[in-house]
Motif scaffolding. Structure first.
Motif, PDB file in Angstrom:
ATOM      1  N   ASN A 118       0.825  -1.206   0.000  1.00  0.00           N
ATOM      2  CA  ASN A 118       0.000   0.000   0.000  1.00  0.00           C
ATOM      3  C   ASN A 118       0.862   1.261   0.000  1.00  0.00           C
ATOM      4  O   ASN A 118       0.568   2.235  -0.699  1.00  0.00           O
ATOM      5  N   GLN A 119       1.958   1.235   0.760  1.00  0.00           N
ATOM      6  CA  GLN A 119       2.865   2.385   0.783  1.00  0.00           C
ATOM      7  C   GLN A 119       3.542   2.588  -0.574  1.00  0.00           C
ATOM      8  O   GLN A 119       3.712   3.727  -1.026  1.00  0.00           O
ATOM      9  N   LEU A 120       3.917   1.497  -1.215  1.00  0.00           N
ATOM     10  CA  LEU A 120       4.505   1.598  -2.558  1.00  0.00           C
ATOM     11  C   LEU A 120       3.510   2.222  -3.524  1.00  0.00           C
ATOM     12  O   LEU A 120       3.861   3.095  -4.325  1.00  0.00           O
ATOM     13  N   ASN A 176       5.631   7.586   6.650  1.00  0.00           N
ATOM     14  CA  ASN A 176       6.112   6.304   7.176  1.00  0.00           C
ATOM     15  C   ASN A 176       7.009   5.589   6.176  1.00  0.00           C
ATOM     16  O   ASN A 176       7.992   4.942   6.552  1.00  0.00           O
ATOM     17  N   PHE A 177       6.658   5.711   4.894  1.00  0.00           N
ATOM     18  CA  PHE A 177       7.464   5.083   3.844  1.00  0.00           C
ATOM     19  C   PHE A 177       8.828   5.755   3.741  1.00  0.00           C
ATOM     20  O   PHE A 177       9.876   5.089   3.715  1.00  0.00           O
ATOM     21  N   GLU A 178       8.840   7.075   3.707  1.00  0.00           N
ATOM     22  CA  GLU A 178      10.095   7.825   3.571  1.00  0.00           C
ATOM     23  C   GLU A 178      11.017   7.638   4.769  1.00  0.00           C
ATOM     24  O   GLU A 178      12.244   7.692   4.633  1.00  0.00           O
ATOM     25  N   ALA A 179      10.429   7.415   5.955  1.00  0.00           N
ATOM     26  CA  ALA A 179      11.227   7.268   7.177  1.00  0.00           C
ATOM     27  C   ALA A 179      12.132   6.035   7.140  1.00  0.00           C
ATOM     28  O   ALA A 179      13.082   5.939   7.925  1.00  0.00           O
ATOM     29  N   GLN A 180      11.858   5.113   6.222  1.00  0.00           N
ATOM     30  CA  GLN A 180      12.646   3.879   6.148  1.00  0.00           C
ATOM     31  C   GLN A 180      13.902   4.030   5.284  1.00  0.00           C
ATOM     32  O   GLN A 180      14.677   3.089   5.150  1.00  0.00           O
ATOM     33  N   PRO A 185      16.706  11.250   1.333  1.00  0.00           N
ATOM     34  CA  PRO A 185      15.367  11.821   1.099  1.00  0.00           C
ATOM     35  C   PRO A 185      14.781  11.394  -0.249  1.00  0.00           C
ATOM     36  O   PRO A 185      15.487  11.361  -1.265  1.00  0.00           O
ATOM     37  N   LEU A 186      13.502  11.070  -0.236  1.00  0.00           N
ATOM     38  CA  LEU A 186      12.779  10.748  -1.466  1.00  0.00           C
ATOM     39  C   LEU A 186      12.078  11.983  -2.028  1.00  0.00           C
ATOM     40  O   LEU A 186      11.870  12.083  -3.239  1.00  0.00           O
ATOM     41  N   THR A 187      11.704  12.885  -1.141  1.00  0.00           N
ATOM     42  CA  THR A 187      11.008  14.113  -1.557  1.00  0.00           C
ATOM     43  C   THR A 187      11.541  15.283  -0.739  1.00  0.00           C
ATOM     44  O   THR A 187      12.200  15.097   0.297  1.00  0.00           O
ATOM     45  N   GLU A 188      11.249  16.478  -1.198  1.00  0.00           N
ATOM     46  CA  GLU A 188      11.479  17.660  -0.394  1.00  0.00           C
ATOM     47  C   GLU A 188      10.349  18.648  -0.645  1.00  0.00           C
ATOM     48  O   GLU A 188       9.817  18.732  -1.763  1.00  0.00           O
ATOM     49  N   VAL A 189       9.946  19.354   0.396  1.00  0.00           N
ATOM     50  CA  VAL A 189       8.845  20.299   0.302  1.00  0.00           C
ATOM     51  C   VAL A 189       9.404  21.715   0.362  1.00  0.00           C
ATOM     52  O   VAL A 189      10.111  22.076   1.315  1.00  0.00           O
ATOM     53  N   PHE A 248      16.781  10.295  -6.231  1.00  0.00           N
ATOM     54  CA  PHE A 248      16.683   8.992  -5.571  1.00  0.00           C
ATOM     55  C   PHE A 248      15.216   8.568  -5.473  1.00  0.00           C
ATOM     56  O   PHE A 248      14.875   7.395  -5.653  1.00  0.00           O
ATOM     57  N   GLY A 249      14.366   9.540  -5.213  1.00  0.00           N
ATOM     58  CA  GLY A 249      12.936   9.258  -5.127  1.00  0.00           C
ATOM     59  C   GLY A 249      12.382   8.704  -6.426  1.00  0.00           C
ATOM     60  O   GLY A 249      11.565   7.770  -6.428  1.00  0.00           O
ATOM     61  N   TYR A 250      12.820   9.276  -7.555  1.00  0.00           N
ATOM     62  CA  TYR A 250      12.379   8.777  -8.856  1.00  0.00           C
ATOM     63  C   TYR A 250      12.845   7.335  -9.090  1.00  0.00           C
ATOM     64  O   TYR A 250      12.115   6.510  -9.659  1.00  0.00           O
TER      65      TYR A 250
END
Length: 308
Positions: free
Chosen positions: A6-8, A40-44, A48-52, A62-64
């Motif tokens: 679900n997180q994916l 919760n997904f990013e915390a693993q 960083p996968l995203t930045e705001v 890396f997020g892509y």
């Protein structure tokens, strides 16, 4: 790491939409629910996968990469499910349909029983305006499209389903003067249009142009529902498909205004590219439609016959 499927799925949706809000709408989840699962997904991950920045979310390189891997995992899970169902002798696969916005009142009735009988079919249905529907069909991104006006620039085959009739609609109880003469009637009538690219707008503009009607005031809205709500609020009138106002007519909230030349009549049709190489799922659905369409129309759309 203990991320879930679900997180994916949520992370892929956020990456594609470039927005938590849009991803939540597409997934039919609340925005807080998507935000929590994303956090919760990013915390693993240590990277960083995203930045705001401000109020906008940006995906890191890396997020892509993670999104691409996640999408591959999701596809593999679907493949496992399909193989399991296929081994049991059940029909499997994806059925991709693009539907003009008012078609959302039509297409579900032709899909429901088929999908109940074939639980292994995954439906992907996009509801948008006529221009985008035809773009999806022409680029072969979908198996079928539902339209009320057949395109003339694409080589297609089609299956006619049921009539589509468009009337001038107003809020119940509002007085309209000059109804005996079309130009007199429309002279002081505030009209509400759909956005450019809409089939309903095309029909409305043709009706007005053919009769050389002068439109005093108009409003433009981007969905049939928005137009309906504007009429209910007393903001104006519009030429609308009958198919989308059944409940409002029954509840005496909206009414049909008799106008010479209306209703405009078109036909709801399922269309597909000529020489399309259908998958087993889409060819089975097409055969289903040919066999069942009369029964479905009689059961779900016979109420339309009272309006002429």
């Amino acid at each position: 790491m203990h991320y879930t499927l679900n997180q994916l799925r949520i992370f892929v949706a956020v990456v594609k939409a470039q927005s938590v809000t849009k991803a939540s709408e597409e997934l039919h989840l609340s925005q807080p629910a998507v935000s929590i699962q994303l956090k919760n997904f990013e915390a693993q991950f240590d990277i960083p996968l995203t930045e705001v920045i401000g109020r906008k979310i940006y995906i890191t390189d890396f997020g892509y990469e993670i999104a691409a891997a996640a999408e591959s995992i999701i596809e593999q899970v679907h493949a496992i499910n399909y193989k399991t169902l296929a081994y049991k002798g059940q029909l499997t696969g994806k059925l991709k349909i693009s539907v003009v916005s008012t078609g959302k009142y039509v297409m579900p009735f032709f899909l429901s029983e088929f999908l109940v009988q074939h639980a292994g079919i995954e439906l992907l249905m996009d509801v948008t305006n006529k221009n985008r529907v035809l773009e999806s069909l022409e680029s072969n991104d979908v198996d079928f499209a539902l339209v009320s006006i057949l395109p003339t620039t694409i080589n297609i085959e089609w299956l006619d389903l049921l009539p589509n009739r468009l009337y001038l609609i107003g809020k119940a109880g509002q007085k309209v003067t000059g109804s005996g003469d079309v130009n007199e009637l429309f002279k002081d009538l505030p009209l509400i249009f759909r956005e450019k690219g809409s089939g309903t707008r095309l029909v409305m503009e043709r009706f007005i142009a053919e009769r050389n009607i002068s439109v005093l005031k108009k409003m433009e809205l981007t969905s049939n529902e928005a137009v309906k709500q504007a009429i209910l609020a007393g903001l104006g009138y519009s030429i609308m498909p009958l198919i989308g106002i059944k409940n409002e007519l029954n509840n005496h909230e909206l009414e049909i205004i008799e106008v010479p030349g209306l209703p405009v009549k078109t036909t709801w049709s399922l269309i597909w590219l000529k020489e399309k190489k259908h998958s087993h799922a889409s060819s089975s659905f097409l055969e289903w439609m040919k066999c069942k369409k009369s029964e479905i129309i009689e059961h779900n759309f016979n109420w339309c016959a009272q309006y002429r």
